[in-house]
Design a protein around this motif. Structure first.
Motif, PDB file in Angstrom:
ATOM      1  N   THR A 182      -2.008  -6.848   3.130  1.00 48.54           N
ATOM      2  CA  THR A 182      -2.047  -6.276   1.827  1.00 48.54           C
ATOM      3  C   THR A 182      -0.993  -5.260   1.708  1.00 48.54           C
ATOM      4  N   VAL A 183      -0.194  -5.442   0.796  1.00 54.31           N
ATOM      5  CA  VAL A 183       1.124  -4.438   0.469  1.00 54.31           C
ATOM      6  C   VAL A 183       0.751  -3.585  -0.821  1.00 54.31           C
ATOM      7  N   ASN A 184       0.651  -2.530  -0.595  1.00 53.78           N
ATOM      8  CA  ASN A 184       0.552  -1.631  -1.984  1.00 53.78           C
ATOM      9  C   ASN A 184       1.872  -1.027  -2.118  1.00 53.78           C
ATOM     10  N   TYR A 185       2.712  -1.044  -2.949  1.00 51.62           N
ATOM     11  CA  TYR A 185       3.915  -0.280  -3.061  1.00 51.62           C
ATOM     12  C   TYR A 185       4.273   0.509  -4.468  1.00 51.62           C
ATOM     13  N   LYS A 186       4.904   1.811  -4.175  1.00 53.53           N
ATOM     14  CA  LYS A 186       5.213   2.437  -5.617  1.00 53.53           C
ATOM     15  C   LYS A 186       6.593   2.840  -5.526  1.00 53.53           C
ATOM     16  N   TYR A 187       7.331   2.826  -6.424  1.00 51.69           N
ATOM     17  CA  TYR A 187       8.740   3.109  -6.479  1.00 51.69           C
ATOM     18  C   TYR A 187       9.078   3.648  -8.164  1.00 51.69           C
ATOM     19  N   GLY A 188       8.840   4.813  -8.338  1.00 52.03           N
ATOM     20  CA  GLY A 188       9.126   5.354  -9.697  1.00 52.03           C
ATOM     21  C   GLY A 188       8.000   5.009 -10.528  1.00 52.03           C
ATOM     22  N   SER A 189       8.120   4.461 -11.442  1.00 49.65           N
ATOM     23  CA  SER A 189       6.861   4.227 -12.476  1.00 49.65           C
ATOM     24  C   SER A 189       6.381   2.864 -12.035  1.00 49.65           C
ATOM     25  N   LEU A 190       6.848   1.942 -11.242  1.00 53.08           N
ATOM     26  CA  LEU A 190       6.426   0.737 -10.632  1.00 53.08           C
ATOM     27  C   LEU A 190       5.344   0.964  -9.694  1.00 53.08           C
ATOM     28  N   GLN A 191       4.207   0.329  -9.845  1.00 50.34           N
ATOM     29  CA  GLN A 191       3.178   0.236  -8.715  1.00 50.34           C
ATOM     30  C   GLN A 191       2.662  -1.205  -8.847  1.00 50.34           C
ATOM     31  N   LYS A 192       2.508  -1.588  -7.564  1.00 51.65           N
ATOM     32  CA  LYS A 192       1.963  -3.220  -7.570  1.00 51.65           C
ATOM     33  C   LYS A 192       1.072  -3.296  -6.062  1.00 51.65           C
ATOM     34  N   THR A 193       0.481  -4.386  -6.057  1.00 53.37           N
ATOM     35  CA  THR A 193      -0.070  -4.757  -4.859  1.00 53.37           C
ATOM     36  C   THR A 193       0.071  -6.224  -4.655  1.00 53.37           C
ATOM     37  N   GLU A 194       0.588  -6.542  -3.438  1.00 54.13           N
ATOM     38  CA  GLU A 194       0.862  -8.152  -3.065  1.00 54.13           C
ATOM     39  C   GLU A 194       0.632  -8.190  -1.633  1.00 54.13           C
ATOM     40  N   LYS A 195       0.783  -9.700  -1.286  1.00 56.91           N
ATOM     41  CA  LYS A 195       0.424  -9.894   0.362  1.00 56.91           C
ATOM     42  C   LYS A 195       1.569 -10.659   0.658  1.00 56.91           C
ATOM     43  N   THR A 196       1.430 -10.559   2.255  1.00 49.25           N
ATOM     44  CA  THR A 196       2.557 -11.171   3.021  1.00 49.25           C
ATOM     45  C   THR A 196       2.360 -12.728   3.099  1.00 49.25           C
ATOM     46  N   ASP A 197       3.283 -13.357   3.392  1.00 48.75           N
ATOM     47  CA  ASP A 197       3.431 -14.839   3.468  1.00 48.75           C
ATOM     48  C   ASP A 197       2.622 -15.303   4.830  1.00 48.75           C
ATOM     49  N   VAL A 219       5.198   2.503   0.602  1.00 46.75           N
ATOM     50  CA  VAL A 219       4.497   1.429   1.118  1.00 46.75           C
ATOM     51  C   VAL A 219       3.475   1.621   1.872  1.00 46.75           C
ATOM     52  N   LYS A 220       2.074   1.056   1.558  1.00 49.89           N
ATOM     53  CA  LYS A 220       1.166   1.213   2.492  1.00 49.89           C
ATOM     54  C   LYS A 220       0.765  -0.237   2.688  1.00 49.89           C
ATOM     55  N   LEU A 221       0.561  -0.643   4.035  1.00 47.69           N
ATOM     56  CA  LEU A 221      -0.105  -1.832   4.592  1.00 47.69           C
ATOM     57  C   LEU A 221      -1.213  -1.763   5.123  1.00 47.69           C
ATOM     58  N   LYS A 222      -2.198  -2.761   4.819  1.00 47.47           N
ATOM     59  CA  LYS A 222      -3.526  -2.572   5.262  1.00 47.47           C
ATOM     60  C   LYS A 222      -3.761  -3.909   6.001  1.00 47.47           C
ATOM     61  N   HIS A 223      -4.371  -4.175   7.093  1.00 45.69           N
ATOM     62  CA  HIS A 223      -4.545  -5.475   7.772  1.00 45.69           C
ATOM     63  C   HIS A 223      -5.789  -5.132   8.391  1.00 45.69           C
ATOM     64  N   GLN A 224      -6.827  -5.805   7.836  1.00 43.47           N
ATOM     65  CA  GLN A 224      -8.457  -5.627   8.329  1.00 43.47           C
ATOM     66  C   GLN A 224      -8.675  -4.111   8.242  1.00 43.47           C
ATOM     67  N   THR A 225      -8.937  -3.472   9.278  1.00 36.53           N
ATOM     68  CA  THR A 225      -9.426  -2.180   9.064  1.00 36.53           C
ATOM     69  C   THR A 225      -8.190  -1.150   9.493  1.00 36.53           C
ATOM     70  N   ASP A 226      -7.043  -1.750   9.596  1.00 35.59           N
ATOM     71  CA  ASP A 226      -5.814  -0.671  10.015  1.00 35.59           C
ATOM     72  C   ASP A 226      -5.009  -0.648   8.809  1.00 35.59           C
ATOM     73  N   SER A 227      -4.414   0.706   9.151  1.00 30.04           N
ATOM     74  CA  SER A 227      -3.393   0.874   7.878  1.00 30.04           C
ATOM     75  C   SER A 227      -1.999   1.384   8.449  1.00 30.04           C
ATOM     76  N   SER A 228      -0.987   1.247   7.732  1.00 27.85           N
ATOM     77  CA  SER A 228       0.156   1.844   8.262  1.00 27.85           C
ATOM     78  C   SER A 228       1.280   2.128   6.945  1.00 27.85           C
ATOM     79  N   PHE A 229       2.183   3.151   7.159  1.00 30.94           N
ATOM     80  CA  PHE A 229       2.700   3.468   6.087  1.00 30.94           C
ATOM     81  C   PHE A 229       4.256   3.347   6.349  1.00 30.94           C
TER      82      PHE A 229
END
Length: 800
Positions: A182-197, A219-229
């Motif tokens: 799961t990819v949460n990203y924010k840039y200026g006024s844009l904020q979305k959530t998407e997933k990798t292929d 960018v915040k990346l979440k995979h199961q219980t682990d997160s990274s930025f």
């Protein structure tokens, strides 16, 4: 024209007259309205890892009439920059302007940029009187659960409307992940959530946004219980530059030669080095430039009615033409070629006419020089002795006969970059686990106390650097001082000259000083408290004092409430040793009939300060394109056993606070090398519970038995007590099997220097190789001390 020397005669006039002058009285009033003091905290380094201990010494400086006894507690909060979340808050004893302490960074904290925010318990108008902020970076010393990186697909193009960004995620050994991320990203006024292929990639098309205060895509990346930025700045097309002009005296004056400093920065206040053209009425007359600090200067003889502009020679910037301030028809100009001086200030006054002026030298707290002066000629060269002016930034202000400012300039008096404290090691190159002897010599220093850190050099990031000299004399006096790429701004005289030209005095102005009123000195003062209230569970009022008991360390303390059930936890006898959780119990047979509430005002204060102090720090491009950049190299970390979570079924109410399954009810544990609460084996599965009466390595005596209470007992409450500091554990690493990957190999919170002889200290290098730095900071009679020394550690057999 020869120099006109303002010397002993003028000084006599000044100090006799200034005590009665209205200006001197106003400046003295400003000192009462805005009393000067500051807090500096020496942290052992500014790059940490999870489960690492932060060591610090806090100094209250520039005391004067300041009441040290009003500051009894120092709170230190760990705050995450990205969202100003408070990770933890600890409180420590403050006495005689000093505080010592330690903070354990939690294992669960995410890597990234943080702040350590320190403040004392005294409130002035509802806000802590003393605040200090230290930016830090937290990395990890364990293998990442997954690897991630972000990069631009296309080269930066000013004309393109979008940025194409590719995010890639794999396992730590570069294999495909079983599930998308799961990819949460924010840039200026844009904020979305998407997933990798399926291949762990995600291609983003980000529309460009101009003039963003924060240029980063977060960018915040979440995979199961682990997160990274991840975070990188994105090109935004042509950006707007901030261009400011600083005529040396404050104003340009027609037909008078002036020195004009100028500064160019971007939206994030980062300096821009560039060339530009100076125009007079649309005709170029000079080529000027700024340096790597974004600062430059040029001389200008302003003509009446002429319009002067500067056109920037940089294709990446828009709005490239900027107009200089309009020149005055009459006035006075100061020129100071060298503003960072030792004992004499040389200056040139240029004037358009014959007028009587006043020369005043002050620091907005005290007026040192206040004399009338006739400018009967167009130019006068002066020399002002600075013997009676304190070390630091001061101001020379020229006013007319009505005390209206005509010109003003900052300078640094009694500057001296010579080392007053020498630090020398017995060698410059050592082997791993070798003894180091450090000698400190301070023959010229009296009443000196210093804190000493010996740390791996790459744990001192220049962007986060803070030293007591630069902070006391520069950062605390001027605002928005950018790093100079060196460890000390104070010792960089050339950089100091430049910032005195463009930064100006940001705390006070001449007009504000004259607008102060005696009523402005009236302020409300208070203190942050930790209080509590005992209530009956049946909601009936309490009419007599209740007896309470504290547990958590090796002491049992009694707390008595008032008749209404109110009690205070700020008392000195409730101070506990570092690392111990404190618990408060109702001491009665029917204690189940009572409930306890704790009101810790430090928690609320930390929340407010995290939003008002840390959030206003200017945003810089983070450039964290790969999350492995926040992982220490293999030769800087020990192999850590994976933590095992064991669920308990008994009724212990204390859980394993820090030692994992091997810890006892109080969180104490013994590692496999017989060290009590070993900082290198936090949460290791090999830990065991300490035995009462046994003396372990790292302890001050036989271990005291830990008390244990039932989980369903509702008559207790856990509270964060006020702590003593923890002694730094010195190890000689004689056991070859015990890993020693410590980046801080020595810490001493308060060494009193002997003026008559050298101070000798010894410690051992660890298993980490590479350059190390000795950092010494502290206070002496009327001044501060800062010194450095470097040495290198090599693998055994590589040292000649």
């Amino acid at each position: 024209m020869r120099w006109f020397l303002i010397s002993i005669i003028c000084s006599f006039i000044v100090f006799k007259a200034s005590s009665q002058s209205k200006v001197a009285q106003k400046i003295a009033l400003n000192n009462s309205v805005n009393p000067t003091t500051n807090l500096f905290v020496h942290f052992d380094k500014n790059v940490y890892s999870n489960n690492e201990t932060v060591y610090f010494t806090a100094y209250i400086l520039k005391t004067g009439k300041f009441e040290l006894k009003d500051h009894k507690i120092l709170a230190v909060a760990l705050i995450r920059d990205v969202d100003t979340s408070i990770i933890k808050v600890d409180k420590f004893v403050t006495q005689d302007g000093l505080a010592f302490g330690n903070i354990l960074i939690p294992d669960s904290v995410a890597t990234g940029n943080y702040h350590l925010l320190a403040y004392t318990d005294k409130l002035v108008n509802g806000k802590p009187e003393l605040i200090f902020k230290q930016p830090i970076t937290i990395k990890t010393n364990i293998e990442l659960p997954f690897r991630a990186n972000i990069k631009l697909i296309d080269k930066p193009n000013i004309d393109s409307k979008d940025n194409k960004v590719l995010i890639s995620v794999t396992t730590h050994d570069y294999k495909f992940l079983a599930k998308p991320v799961t990819v949460n990203y924010k840039y200026g006024s844009l904020q979305k959530t998407e997933k990798t292929d399926a291949s762990g990639q995600l291609l983003l098309t980000i529309p460009k946004q101009e003039n963003l205060i924060d240029p980063n895509i977060q960018v915040k990346l979440k995979h199961q219980t682990d997160s990274s930025f991840l975070s990188v700045p994105l090109p935004s097309g042509k950006t707007k530059a901030y261009v400011k002009f600083y005529p040396e005296s404050g104003n340009l004056v027609n037909n008078v030669v002036s020195t004009v400093a100028w500064e160019v920065t971007d939206l994030q206040k980062r300096p821009i080095a560039l060339k530009a053209f100076l125009f007079k009425d649309n005709s170029p007359i000079d080529t000027i430039e700024t340096n790597s600090y974004g600062i430059g200067k040029f001389r200008l003889l302003a003509d009446e009615n002429a319009v002067y502009t500067v056109k920037l020679d940089n294709q990446n910037l828009k709005d490239s033409t900027y107009t200089l301030p309009k020149a005055l028809n009459t006035g006075l100009v100061i020129n100071i070629e060298n503003a960072v001086v030792k004992d004499t200030l040389s200056l040139i006054l240029r004037n358009t006419g014959n007028q009587k002026v006043f020369i005043r030298v002050h620091n907005f707290k005290q007026c040192f020089l206040d004399i009338p002066f006739d400018m009967k000629v167009k130019m006068r060269k002066l020399k002002i002795p600075l013997t009676d002016i304190p070390k630091g930034i001061s101001t020379i202000t020229i006013t007319d006969s009505l005390d209206r400012p005509l010109a003003e300039r900052l300078f640094f008096a009694n500057y001296n970059d010579k080392e007053v404290l020498s630090a020398n090691t017995d060698k410059t190159v050592y082997q791993q686990r070798e003894k180091v002897t450090l000698k400190l010599e301070s023959k010229k220093l009296q009443n000196s106390i210093v804190s000493i850190a010996v740390v791996q050099e790459n744990r001192i990031a220049l962007k986060n650097s803070n030293d007591i000299e630069s902070y006391t004399y520069i950062k605390n006096e001027l605002e928005n001082i950018s790093p100079n790429g060196k460890s000390s701004i104070y010792k960089d005289q050339d950089y100091l000259e430049q910032i005195l030209r463009v930064k100006g005095w940001r705390k006070y102005t001449w007009q504000q000083t004259f607008n102060n009123k005696p009523s402005d000195t009236i302020k409300t003062t208070d203190s942050l408290l930790i209080t509590g209230l005992v209530k009956r569970t049946n909601k009936k009022p309490i009419t007599s004092p209740i007896n309470l008991t504290t547990l958590g360390d090796d002491q049992i303390r009694i707390v008595n409430t008032s008749a209404a059930g109110i009690f205070d936890l700020n008392t000195p006898n409730l101070v506990t040793e570092h690392g111990k959780k404190m618990y408060l119990f109702v001491n009665a047979n029917n204690r189940g009939d009572y409930g306890i509430q704790i009101n810790d005002m430090f928690d609320k204060a930390s929340k407010i300060l995290s939003e008002t102090e840390v959030s206003f720090i200017s945003t810089e491009p983070l450039n964290l394109a790969n999350n492995s950049d926040l992982v220490f190299k293999n030769n800087e970390k020990a192999i850590r056993l994976k933590e095992v979570v064991i669920k308990k079924t008994d009724d212990r109410r204390f859980h394993y606070a820090r030692g994992g399954a091997g810890a006892n009810a109080c969180g104490d544990y013994v590692c496999i090398y017989n060290i009590l609460n070993c900082r290198n084996h936090v949460a290791d599965v090999g830990n065991t519970q300490p035995i009462a009466g046994v003396t372990y390595k790292g302890s001050n005596g036989p271990y005291q038995e830990c008390n244990n209470y039932a989980k369903d007992d509702k008559s207790y409450v856990e509270f964060a007590g006020i702590r003593y500091h923890k002694e730094f554990y010195l190890d000689d690493y004689k056991d070859p099997l015990e890993p020693a990957f410590f980046s801080t190999i020595y810490w001493n919170y308060g060494t009193i220097l002997d003026q008559k002889k050298e101070t000798e200290l010894t410690f051992y290098t660890s298993d980490i190789t590479g350059p190390f730095k000795v950092i010494i900071q502290g206070v002496t009679g009327g001044d501060v001390i800062y010194a450095e020394k470097k040495f290198e550690v090599k693998q055994k057999g590589q040292v000649n």
